[in-house]
Design a protein around this motif. Structure first.
Motif, PDB file in Angstrom:
ATOM      1  N   PHE A 113      45.897  35.506  45.941  1.00  0.00           N
ATOM      2  CA  PHE A 113      44.559  36.644  45.936  1.00  0.00           C
ATOM      3  C   PHE A 113      44.472  38.463  45.356  1.00  0.00           C
ATOM      4  CE2 PHE A 113      46.972  36.616  49.893  1.00  0.00           C
ATOM      5  CZ  PHE A 113      46.527  37.765  50.672  1.00  0.00           C
ATOM      6  N   ILE A 114      43.615  37.995  45.890  1.00  0.00           N
ATOM      7  CA  ILE A 114      43.283  39.475  45.416  1.00  0.00           C
ATOM      8  C   ILE A 114      42.408  40.238  46.652  1.00  0.00           C
ATOM      9  CG2 ILE A 114      41.485  39.653  43.759  1.00  0.00           C
ATOM     10  CD1 ILE A 114      42.794  41.713  42.059  1.00  0.00           C
ATOM     11  N   PHE A 115      43.019  40.837  47.358  1.00  0.00           N
ATOM     12  CA  PHE A 115      42.381  41.719  47.846  1.00  0.00           C
ATOM     13  C   PHE A 115      42.301  43.283  47.911  1.00  0.00           C
ATOM     14  CE2 PHE A 115      42.105  44.070  51.711  1.00  0.00           C
ATOM     15  CZ  PHE A 115      40.512  44.357  52.080  1.00  0.00           C
ATOM     16  N   SER A 116      40.699  44.005  47.397  1.00  0.00           N
ATOM     17  CA  SER A 116      40.543  45.459  47.914  1.00  0.00           C
ATOM     18  C   SER A 116      38.973  46.192  48.480  1.00  0.00           C
ATOM     19  CB  SER A 116      40.659  45.678  46.507  1.00  0.00           C
ATOM     20  OG  SER A 116      40.013  47.710  46.068  1.00  0.00           O
ATOM     21  N   PRO A 117      39.079  46.667  49.185  1.00  0.00           N
ATOM     22  CA  PRO A 117      37.410  47.298  49.619  1.00  0.00           C
ATOM     23  C   PRO A 117      37.145  47.397  48.453  1.00  0.00           C
ATOM     24  CG  PRO A 117      39.300  47.829  50.978  1.00  0.00           C
ATOM     25  CD  PRO A 117      39.912  47.241  50.037  1.00  0.00           C
ATOM     26  N   LEU A 118      37.758  47.582  47.225  1.00  0.00           N
ATOM     27  CA  LEU A 118      37.008  48.217  46.128  1.00  0.00           C
ATOM     28  C   LEU A 118      35.705  47.207  45.472  1.00  0.00           C
ATOM     29  CD1 LEU A 118      39.717  50.346  44.783  1.00  0.00           C
ATOM     30  CD2 LEU A 118      37.789  51.666  45.569  1.00  0.00           C
ATOM     31  N   ILE A 119      36.554  45.758  45.837  1.00  0.00           N
ATOM     32  CA  ILE A 119      35.525  45.573  45.107  1.00  0.00           C
ATOM     33  C   ILE A 119      34.698  44.552  46.480  1.00  0.00           C
ATOM     34  CG2 ILE A 119      35.368  42.839  44.572  1.00  0.00           C
ATOM     35  CD1 ILE A 119      38.552  42.975  44.632  1.00  0.00           C
ATOM     36  N   GLY A 120      33.173  44.973  45.904  1.00  0.00           N
ATOM     37  CA  GLY A 120      32.029  44.354  46.758  1.00  0.00           C
ATOM     38  C   GLY A 120      31.631  43.352  47.390  1.00  0.00           C
ATOM     39  N   ASN A 121      31.441  42.117  46.553  1.00  0.00           N
ATOM     40  CA  ASN A 121      31.320  40.529  46.369  1.00  0.00           C
ATOM     41  C   ASN A 121      32.178  40.017  47.059  1.00  0.00           C
ATOM     42  OD1 ASN A 121      32.081  40.842  44.180  1.00  0.00           O
ATOM     43  ND2 ASN A 121      29.733  39.811  43.097  1.00  0.00           N
ATOM     44  N   SER A 122      33.379  39.985  47.801  1.00  0.00           N
ATOM     45  CA  SER A 122      35.040  39.555  48.276  1.00  0.00           C
ATOM     46  C   SER A 122      34.245  38.235  48.821  1.00  0.00           C
ATOM     47  CB  SER A 122      36.035  40.361  48.386  1.00  0.00           C
ATOM     48  OG  SER A 122      35.381  41.061  49.062  1.00  0.00           O
ATOM     49  N   GLN A 123      35.216  37.835  49.536  1.00  0.00           N
ATOM     50  CA  GLN A 123      35.546  36.661  50.615  1.00  0.00           C
ATOM     51  C   GLN A 123      34.476  34.995  49.819  1.00  0.00           C
ATOM     52  OE1 GLN A 123      32.539  38.210  53.042  1.00  0.00           O
ATOM     53  NE2 GLN A 123      34.633  39.582  54.383  1.00  0.00           N
ATOM     54  N   ARG A 124      35.347  34.991  48.855  1.00  0.00           N
ATOM     55  CA  ARG A 124      35.063  33.841  47.954  1.00  0.00           C
ATOM     56  C   ARG A 124      36.414  33.429  47.364  1.00  0.00           C
ATOM     57  NH1 ARG A 124      34.146  36.604  42.548  1.00  0.00           N
ATOM     58  NH2 ARG A 124      33.742  38.708  42.991  1.00  0.00           N
ATOM     59  N   ILE A 125      35.960  32.489  46.551  1.00  0.00           N
ATOM     60  CA  ILE A 125      36.876  31.577  45.778  1.00  0.00           C
ATOM     61  C   ILE A 125      37.199  32.139  44.303  1.00  0.00           C
ATOM     62  CG2 ILE A 125      38.246  29.214  45.238  1.00  0.00           C
ATOM     63  CD1 ILE A 125      37.650  28.695  48.360  1.00  0.00           C
ATOM     64  N   TYR A 126      38.083  32.170  43.598  1.00  0.00           N
ATOM     65  CA  TYR A 126      37.852  32.124  42.180  1.00  0.00           C
ATOM     66  C   TYR A 126      38.146  31.156  40.996  1.00  0.00           C
ATOM     67  CZ  TYR A 126      37.186  33.864  37.226  1.00  0.00           C
ATOM     68  OH  TYR A 126      37.187  33.835  35.850  1.00  0.00           O
ATOM     69  N   ASP A 127      37.461  30.613  40.589  1.00  0.00           N
ATOM     70  CA  ASP A 127      38.111  29.199  40.255  1.00  0.00           C
ATOM     71  C   ASP A 127      38.629  29.309  38.112  1.00  0.00           C
ATOM     72  OD1 ASP A 127      35.807  28.778  39.394  1.00  0.00           O
ATOM     73  OD2 ASP A 127      35.572  26.813  40.234  1.00  0.00           O
ATOM     74  N   GLY A 128      38.104  30.218  37.952  1.00  0.00           N
ATOM     75  CA  GLY A 128      38.827  30.321  36.662  1.00  0.00           C
ATOM     76  C   GLY A 128      40.007  30.422  36.755  1.00  0.00           C
ATOM     77  N   TYR A 129      41.040  30.297  35.410  1.00  0.00           N
ATOM     78  CA  TYR A 129      42.651  29.934  34.947  1.00  0.00           C
ATOM     79  C   TYR A 129      42.591  31.478  35.274  1.00  0.00           C
ATOM     80  CZ  TYR A 129      42.447  25.511  33.292  1.00  0.00           C
ATOM     81  OH  TYR A 129      42.600  23.828  33.649  1.00  0.00           O
ATOM     82  N   MET A 130      44.234  32.283  35.671  1.00  0.00           N
ATOM     83  CA  MET A 130      44.675  33.283  35.464  1.00  0.00           C
ATOM     84  C   MET A 130      45.687  32.938  35.579  1.00  0.00           C
ATOM     85  SD  MET A 130      44.322  36.726  38.044  1.00  0.00           S
ATOM     86  CE  MET A 130      45.664  38.056  37.351  1.00  0.00           C
ATOM     87  N   TYR A 131      46.464  34.244  34.543  1.00  0.00           N
ATOM     88  CA  TYR A 131      48.448  33.116  34.822  1.00  0.00           C
ATOM     89  C   TYR A 131      49.064  34.878  34.586  1.00  0.00           C
ATOM     90  CZ  TYR A 131      52.767  32.474  31.897  1.00  0.00           C
ATOM     91  OH  TYR A 131      53.791  32.361  31.403  1.00  0.00           O
ATOM     92  N   THR A 132      50.432  34.817  35.294  1.00  0.00           N
ATOM     93  CA  THR A 132      50.561  35.849  35.460  1.00  0.00           C
ATOM     94  C   THR A 132      50.921  37.238  34.120  1.00  0.00           C
ATOM     95  OG1 THR A 132      53.155  34.365  34.894  1.00  0.00           O
ATOM     96  CG2 THR A 132      52.679  35.153  36.980  1.00  0.00           C
ATOM     97  N   ALA A 133      50.953  36.902  33.394  1.00  0.00           N
ATOM     98  CA  ALA A 133      51.036  37.803  31.988  1.00  0.00           C
ATOM     99  C   ALA A 133      49.426  38.733  32.195  1.00  0.00           C
ATOM    100  CB  ALA A 133      51.218  37.082  30.539  1.00  0.00           C
ATOM    101  N   ASP A 134      48.608  38.171  32.876  1.00  0.00           N
ATOM    102  CA  ASP A 134      47.445  38.553  33.226  1.00  0.00           C
ATOM    103  C   ASP A 134      47.506  39.899  34.235  1.00  0.00           C
ATOM    104  OD1 ASP A 134      46.326  36.374  31.286  1.00  0.00           O
ATOM    105  OD2 ASP A 134      45.877  35.638  33.364  1.00  0.00           O
ATOM    106  N   VAL A 135      48.284  39.490  34.682  1.00  0.00           N
ATOM    107  CA  VAL A 135      48.164  40.526  36.268  1.00  0.00           C
ATOM    108  C   VAL A 135      48.225  42.135  35.778  1.00  0.00           C
ATOM    109  CG1 VAL A 135      50.096  41.819  37.969  1.00  0.00           C
ATOM    110  CG2 VAL A 135      49.367  39.203  38.030  1.00  0.00           C
TER     111      VAL A 135
END
Ligand SMILES: *[C@@H]1O[C@H](CO)[C@@H](O)[C@H](O)[C@H]1NC(C)=O
Ligand SMILES: *[C@@H]1O[C@H](CO)[C@@H](O)[C@H](O)[C@H]1NC(C)=O
Ligand SMILES: *[C@@H]1O[C@H](CO)[C@@H](O)[C@H](O)[C@H]1NC(C)=O
Ligand SMILES: *[C@@H]1O[C@H](CO)[C@@H](O)[C@H](O)[C@H]1NC(C)=O
Ligand SMILES: *[C@@H]1O[C@H](CO)[C@@H](O)[C@H](O)[C@H]1NC(C)=O
Length: 546
Positions: A322-344
């Motif tokens: 998961f990613i957490f940051s007060p900089l992200i306005g609309n959080s408290q949700r699930i993102y279901d797109g693919y992400m891979y370690t190389a994207d970090v």
């Protein structure tokens, strides 16, 4: 003519001011976000309670996950070294020769020095850069070790794992001390539990933060096993908190993860105390799946996903994140797109406004924070022609060719008894955790209803009633799954969709052709023997006393 000259002069002056803006005038004082990456080691995807288990709770992890964005389809390579190589470079392990197995203490190879690492990029951008915990990308020459590779400081160990108390790494039967502060061996706080040690170091770095933005990786040992003589280690008083867990090994695992979870709460609290949480991005993930059975098994559960660490199955490669940051306005949700370690790397660099060189990963920042479709439709979770397995995901399809250990890791492992817990009590534990309380100061409060709703949506449903369990023998011929409908890889569809199989096979052959030769040497270097260096693992190819 004179006017034109004057104009050119003015342009020049402007250019100088613009280029040196920050230095001369402090006119563009946009603070870069602090980056804190917390990596768990071999943590099973069912071993954080936001995935639905009540066996033991991870209230700090869950509080951050629910208040941030759960990365539901975060993929990693199936073992440690390839996973770490990928996150540090933004590339696939198989394009940089790191696809097979892990760096063994006695084998003289490392992640290539031609690679620019995430730590290098953040360092160049003016960050103060720190690695706490595990490296595992090679150390046979000094130039491969963390403080030569973009990290200002290093507090941790070179190898895959150590004893949680005495910091010894056994490579088969050869022991050596493995613990350093920067370049030097250190015995400070000897005997202190490793997870506590790493948490304390992270908290100290946050407290002492200077004007430079912080880039900190906390690569925990937990819940990886320690050495063979005692795979599972935790302080007895922590183990005693989990008397309700009957399996003695799962009980120690619970204690190991509980210390990890508590440490994460302390890191969040420290960020809040230092008044920098509001400008910090926290990424949590596990480097690969848990290992329920086999060598160095930590009894981790990836239930209900198939397989475990070091296999091509979802249980190895679809991991907690998961990613957490007060900089992200609309959080408290699930993102279901693919992400891979190389994207970090490209994603965090983008969040920090840092330009990077060529990588294979995608910048996912915009997609994640603006709820956009993932730019990534293809993932190659495993590609290891020496171990003999490869898998590729394209849209909803997953193709699995070959497997490890004759298929003994291919089943549904880590099925654990159900434990009852009142849902409201669960939600209260999350809200009242150290992290939960720290987040309240940012107006991040969640009703119990919302917490439970997120938790339900973060559980993985195998659709067992609709989806039959069918035969798949990947050592004989490749299998095909629709992992959107069938996340648990139950129904092999290869003979029903020959055109899809052919397409993915074709793609796999392209990948085989583009792969780099492995960097491994496959030989034990006698120079590595710790007995030659006061029973310590050192950079044995260019060792010097100081
Ligand atoms: C580390 O501790 C274990 C017991 O937990 C012990 O068996 C081992 O010998 C110790 N190793 C060293 C080098 O002290
Ligand atoms: C399942 O996979 C095996 C090989 O692993 C293959 O021979 C078989 O045809 C597949 N079955 C179906 C229904 O696709
Ligand atoms: C499947 O794996 C086998 C054994 O590693 C290999 O020979 C074959 O080329 C692979 N097929 C594809 C399409 O990748
Ligand atoms: C694996 O792939 C690499 C790169 O394509 C190649 O150099 C190597 O010979 C292959 N090894 C095996 C055992 O197939
Ligand atoms: C050698 O190792 C021991 C611990 O095993 C340590 O106390 C001692 O300081 C080390 N000696 C040197 C010269 O590093």
């Amino acid at each position: 003519m004179l006017k034109m000259k004057r104009n050119i002069l003015a342009y020049f002056l402007l250019l100088i001011i613009f280029v040196h803006c920050e230095k001369i005038l402090k006119c563009k004082k946009v603070e870069k976000p602090n980056i804190v990456i917390i990596m768990a080691d071999d943590m099973g995807s069912f071993d954080a309670s936001y995935r639905g288990s009540n066996e033991f709770l991870t209230p700090n992890i869950d509080a951050l996950a629910y208040n941030g964005i759960i990365l539901d389809r975060f993929y990693t390579p199936p073992v440690c070294t390839p996973s770490r190589a990928s996150v540090m470079t933004g590339k696939y392990p198989h394009t940089i020769g790191m696809q097979n197995f892990v760096v063994r203490a006695v084998e003289a190879y490392a992640l290539g020095n031609d690679q620019t690492l995430m730590s290098d990029y953040f360092k160049q951008a003016g960050y103060s850069t720190h690695l706490i915990g595990k490296w595992h990308l090679g150390f046979y020459e000094k130039k491969f070790t963390p403080t030569y590779r973009g990290f200002d400081t290093f507090f941790g160990y070179y190898n895959g794992f150590i004893d949680y108390f005495n910091r010894t790494h056994y490579s088969f039967n050869t022991p050596g001390y493995d613990f350093r502060r920067n370049k030097e061996v250190t015995y400070e706080n000897f005997g202190e539990y490793a997870t506590t040690l790493f948490t304390n170091e992270a908290v100290k770095l946050i407290k002492n933060k200077n004007d430079e933005p912080l880039f900190m990786m906390v690569n925990h040992l937990a819940p990886h096993t320690a050495n063979n003589y005692e795979l599972m280690q935790a302080p007895q008083e922590e183990i005693d908190k989990f008397k309700h867990i009957e399996d003695p090994n799962r009980r120690i695992l619970a204690a190991m993860i509980s210390k990890l979870d508590d440490g994460i709460g302390q890191i969040v609290e420290a960020l809040e105390d230092a008044n920098i949480l509001d400008n910090t991005i926290i990424l949590f993930y596990s480097d690969n799946g848990g290992k329920f059975t086999g060598r160095f098994n930590n009894y981790g559960s990836n239930f209900p996903l198939r397989g475990q660490k070091n296999s091509p199955w979802e249980g190895a490669v679809r991991n907690l994140a998961f990613i957490f940051s007060p900089l992200i306005g609309n959080s408290q949700r699930i993102y279901d797109g693919y992400m891979y370690t190389a994207d970090v790397l490209p994603t965090l660099a983008s969040a920090a406004g840092i330009k990077i060189g060529d990588v294979e990963g995608y910048d996912m920042w915009n997609a994640i924070i603006n709820k956009k479709i993932s730019p990534r439709s293809e993932v190659i979770p495993s590609f290891d022609n020496i171990s003999g397995h490869s898998s590729i995901i394209l849209d909803k399809w997953k193709f699995v060719n070959g497997t490890t250990f004759d298929g003994i890791y291919d089943g549904y492992l880590g099925i654990i008894p159900e434990y009852n817990l009142d849902p409201n009590e669960y939600a209260n534990r999350v809200s009242s955790s150290i992290a939960g309380k720290a987040l309240e100061n940012y107006g991040k409060t969640l009703s119990n209803g919302k917490i439970l709703n997120l938790r339900r949506n973060a559980m993985i449903d195998c659709n067992e009633k609709q989806i039959p369990l069918t035969l798949c023998e990947p050592l004989k011929s490749p299998c095909l799954f629709d992992i959107h409908r069938d996340p648990c890889e139950r129904e092999n569809l290869s003979s029903m969709f020959p055109d899809v199989v052919a397409k993915l096979q074709q793609r796999m052959l392209e990948i085989v052709e583009s792969a780099a030769p492995v960097r491994r040497t496959f030989v034990d270097d006698p120079l590595s023997n710790p007995a030659l260096y006061n029973n310590t693992w050192v950079s044995y190819r260019d060792y010097s006393e100081i």
